[in-house]
Write an enzyme that holds these catalytic residues in place. Sequence first.
Site, PDB file in Angstrom:
ATOM      1  N   LYS A  77      -6.755   1.018  -2.679  1.00  0.00           N
ATOM      2  CA  LYS A  77      -7.877   0.343  -2.732  1.00  0.00           C
ATOM      3  C   LYS A  77      -8.881   1.281  -3.708  1.00  0.00           C
ATOM      4  CE  LYS A  77     -11.813  -0.916   0.460  1.00  0.00           C
ATOM      5  NZ  LYS A  77     -12.269  -0.871   1.694  1.00  0.00           N
TER       6      LYS A  77
ATOM      7  N   HIS B  82     -12.119   0.688  -4.411  1.00  0.00           N
ATOM      8  CA  HIS B  82     -13.628   0.689  -4.124  1.00  0.00           C
ATOM      9  C   HIS B  82     -13.793   1.163  -2.344  1.00  0.00           C
ATOM     10  CE1 HIS B  82     -11.782  -3.083  -2.694  1.00  0.00           C
ATOM     11  NE2 HIS B  82     -12.724  -3.115  -1.645  1.00  0.00           N
TER      12      HIS B  82
END
Length: 217
Positions: free
Chosen positions: A102, A104
């Site tokens: 991921k 963010h």
Amino acid sequence: MTYKESFIKFMVECGVLTFGEFTLKSGRKAPYFINCGNYKTGAQLAKLGEYYAECIHANNIPVETLFGPAYKGIPLAVSTVVALSNKFGIDVNYCFDRKEAKDHGEGGMFVGKTLTDDEKVVIIDDVMTSGKALRESMPKLKGAANVDVTGMVITVDRMERGTGDKSAVQEVKEEFGVTVYPIVTMEDIIDAIRNDIVPGKEYLDKMLAYREEYGVK
């Protein structure tokens, strides 16, 4: 009834362990089949976690964090940490990986406990066919921290040769030094049929013949 016998009965009742004639991915004709996708209710998952916890406790596996490889290992790790706490008063962490990192929010490859050096990690998975889950998990875990993988727990050791003379369980022990702890083995299943713990005596001869042809010690 031992927890191993109870687990074999549980697998049959859930439709996870069935007997008959099945063509496996390897092309082998097997007299039994294990489909862990047939665990599908909350009660079944809670009970399954108790059997994993029982295996960890019975084998005295050192653990601080349970790691469940995405995707199948995630509910297994969650149900097992709950069972360890409720049944044995052992409170451990859990984490699982994302298929893609991921980029963010909190970011990263893992969800749950942030791994640290020397942390005792146990990998949780359903069955081991080729050792793929462990082979994919080890570089991810070691890439996050220099963790100590103290074992891997699976439901069933088929005790079956792979491409060579060893089983997948034996191969990963040799390759990574990680001991794989099954809740039960194929020999336990054969004994359960023989001792009328579960039905299936009409398949006993075929089970023994399959074990003789493809099995490892």
